[in-house]
Design an enzyme around this catalytic site. Structure first.
Site, PDB file in Angstrom:
ATOM      1  N   HIS A 144      -4.318  -3.397   1.489  1.00 57.25           N
ATOM      2  CA  HIS A 144      -3.394  -2.546   1.435  1.00 57.25           C
ATOM      3  C   HIS A 144      -1.945  -3.043   0.540  1.00 57.25           C
ATOM      4  O   HIS A 144      -0.914  -2.691   0.975  1.00 57.25           O
ATOM      5  CB  HIS A 144      -2.933  -2.206   2.883  1.00 57.25           C
ATOM      6  CG  HIS A 144      -3.812  -1.510   3.654  1.00 57.25           C
ATOM      7  ND1 HIS A 144      -3.860  -0.060   3.693  1.00 57.25           N
ATOM      8  CD2 HIS A 144      -5.154  -1.760   4.006  1.00 57.25           C
ATOM      9  CE1 HIS A 144      -4.781   0.271   4.364  1.00 57.25           C
ATOM     10  NE2 HIS A 144      -5.675  -0.650   4.524  1.00 57.25           N
ATOM     11  N   GLY A 165     -20.538   3.344   5.227  1.00 52.96           N
ATOM     12  CA  GLY A 165     -19.689   2.975   6.166  1.00 52.96           C
ATOM     13  C   GLY A 165     -19.208   1.547   6.146  1.00 52.96           C
ATOM     14  O   GLY A 165     -18.593   1.062   7.155  1.00 52.96           O
ATOM     15  N   SER A 225     -17.517   5.371  -2.824  1.00 52.30           N
ATOM     16  CA  SER A 225     -16.773   6.513  -3.370  1.00 52.30           C
ATOM     17  C   SER A 225     -16.463   6.141  -4.759  1.00 52.30           C
ATOM     18  O   SER A 225     -16.458   6.939  -5.765  1.00 52.30           O
ATOM     19  CB  SER A 225     -15.793   7.275  -2.559  1.00 52.30           C
ATOM     20  OG  SER A 225     -14.886   6.282  -2.302  1.00 52.30           O
ATOM     21  N   ASP A 239     -10.299  -0.391  -6.033  1.00 53.44           N
ATOM     22  CA  ASP A 239     -11.740  -0.011  -6.009  1.00 53.44           C
ATOM     23  C   ASP A 239     -12.534   0.335  -7.259  1.00 53.44           C
ATOM     24  O   ASP A 239     -13.415   0.206  -7.810  1.00 53.44           O
ATOM     25  CB  ASP A 239     -11.775   0.918  -4.824  1.00 53.44           C
ATOM     26  CG  ASP A 239     -11.456   0.452  -3.340  1.00 53.44           C
ATOM     27  OD1 ASP A 239     -11.123  -0.622  -3.360  1.00 53.44           O
ATOM     28  OD2 ASP A 239     -11.404   1.274  -2.533  1.00 53.44           O
TER      29      ASP A 239
HETATM   30  C1  GLA Z   1      -9.205   1.179   0.352  1.00 52.40           C
HETATM   31  C2  GLA Z   1      -8.540   1.724  -0.740  1.00 52.40           C
HETATM   32  C3  GLA Z   1      -7.875   0.665  -1.853  1.00 52.40           C
HETATM   33  C4  GLA Z   1      -7.319  -0.336  -1.128  1.00 52.40           C
HETATM   34  C5  GLA Z   1      -7.743  -0.723   0.362  1.00 52.40           C
HETATM   35  C6  GLA Z   1      -7.220  -1.715   1.264  1.00 52.40           C
HETATM   36  O1  GLA Z   1     -10.344   0.525  -0.181  1.00 52.40           O
HETATM   37  O2  GLA Z   1      -9.205   2.831  -1.667  1.00 52.40           O
HETATM   38  O3  GLA Z   1      -7.042   1.209  -2.654  1.00 52.40           O
HETATM   39  O4  GLA Z   1      -5.894   0.136  -0.520  1.00 52.40           O
HETATM   40  O5  GLA Z   1      -8.402   0.382   0.842  1.00 52.40           O
HETATM   41  O6  GLA Z   1      -6.748  -2.860   0.539  1.00 52.40           O
END
Ligand code: GLA
Length: 385
Positions: free
Chosen positions: A40, A129, A135, A179
């Site tokens: 985060h 999950g 995604s 991601d």
């Molecule tokens: C998800 C979001 C990322 C990141 C993480 C937490 O995977 O897609 O952008 O914020 O949560 O680190």
């Protein structure tokens, strides 16, 4: 191609041939990811340290000669979606998987790409999950496949930014860039330190005698958009209250002086401390200092549990069991957005058999089964096969 990729390649090309009656023009693979530390922090202009993993999504594609996109999902009994490219695709609320395809094509068009119509088959082998970014692996694969089909050259950072827009603007998860960027840009045997403000990328080599273990808690992440987006709002509010652009620019003294309410303070404290831990962890990993890395991972987990409140009891137990089994040469923490999913553990390669045996004895998923455990060396990022 390894056996896992070969099986996925065979499945996606078979589905394509069965549905469209001929072989695809090209196939693209985009991997999932595991984040070693830095949770985060991406949408707070901070630092993250993910690596690309073996499980992936693949997209098989060919041109058509009308305005339509036709998509078949091998993993959903060859369920189909078809839609026109003009006007720009809209959401398909009855088939959520299709929205990642529609969203990515819409985002590419918004970014100025002229796309041709296409036949597309998709398939993946990422555990469901688990929070391993299926995604992002899908939007990146769809993007790269359509760019290649149309002869459009684009660098991975831009591709990741457009894939992020697909999720934020189309699907509605206000995610950061981590991601999509690691799926596009991952490198075998390396983690990637990403400065999410400048998008400066630093490869961090993971020595061959270090193992990365991913353990799926079996607690699947339900509808987490609400709590995820709430964390995003809380951290933005904390930055605004301190008069900085993002929490990247704040420190603990500024936070104490700001006298925010207890929850906002805790949320901000997680992000501020996690940024420093991520930089320290990248150093420790580069030096193969597993003791230091383990401490940082443990602190990260406690911060996610107590300050950011995104863990669940089963995951806290699993992390404690992993840490017990690993001892002080390595560590464990929840990985990903939270509220379920997987834990990541790092340890000397020589310890994996012991640790796996210990966890299979001590941890049971909510269904009473032993957890899914996968070992990963970091794999390559998205590519045309
Ligand atoms: C998800 C979001 C990322 C990141 C993480 C937490 O995977 O897609 O952008 O914020 O949560 O680190």
């Amino acid at each position: 191609m390894n056996a896992q990729d070969q099986a996925l390649f065979d499945r996606v090309t078979a589905s394509f041939a069965e549905q469209f009656g001929h072989a695809p023009d090209l196939v693209v693979r985009a991997p999932g990811r595991v984040n070693l530390i830095g949770e985060h922090t991406d949408y707070n202009d901070g630092f993250v340290l993910p690596c690309a993993i073996g499980p992936a999504n693949m997209v098989a594609i060919s041109k058509r000669d009308d305005d339509m996109i036709e998509v078949v999902a091998a993993d959903f009994e060859n369920a189909r979606d078809s839609f026109a490219l003009t006007p720009r695709p809209e959401r398909n609320l009855s088939q959520p998987w299709a929205d990642y395809v529609r969203g990515m094509l819409s985002a590419l068009q918004k970014a100025g790409c002229t796309l041709s119509s296409a036949k597309i088959a998709i398939a993946g082998n990422l555990p469901k999950g688990a929070g391993l970014s299926s995604s992002a692996a899908l939007t990146v694969a769809v993007g790269k496949a359509n760019l290649a089909l149309n002869g459009i050259d684009m660098d991975n950072i831009r591709l990741a930014q457009i894939a992020q827009r697909a999720e934020c603007d189309f699907v509605g998860t206000q995610c950061g860039i981590m991601d999509q960027l690691i799926s596009a840009q991952g490198k075998a045997d390396h983690a990637l330190l990403i400065d999410c403000r400048s998008l400066e990328l630093t490869d961090v080599r993971i020595s061959d005698d270090i193992a990365i273990m991913i353990v799926h808690s079996g607690v699947t992440r339900g509808l987490v958009d609400g709590p995820y987006n709430a964390r995003r709002r809380q951290t933005a509010a904390a930055a605004a209250a301190m008069g900085v652009t993002a929490l990247r620019d704040a420190n603990l003294d500024m936070l104490a002086a700001a006298r925010l309410d207890a929850v906002t303070t805790a949320r901000a404290r997680h992000v501020i401390t996690e940024n420093q831990r991520t930089l320290d962890a990248a150093d420790a990993l580069a030096k193969s200092d597993l003791a230091a890395l383990g401490k940082l991972m443990a602190q990260s987990h406690v911060s996610m549990r107590d300050d950011f409140e995104i863990t669940v009891p089963a995951i806290d137990d699993l992390v404690a069991q992993l840490q017990d089994a690993i001892g002080n040469q390595g560590g464990a923490r929840m990985t990903g957005g939270g509220f379920g999913g997987a834990c990541v553990a790092i340890m000397p390669r020589s310890r994996v058999a012991d640790v796996q045996a210990a966890i299979e004895t001590t941890y049971k998923t909510p269904n009473g089964n032993a957890p899914l455990i996968i070992f990963e060396r970091p794999g390559p990022g998205a590519a045309i096969l």
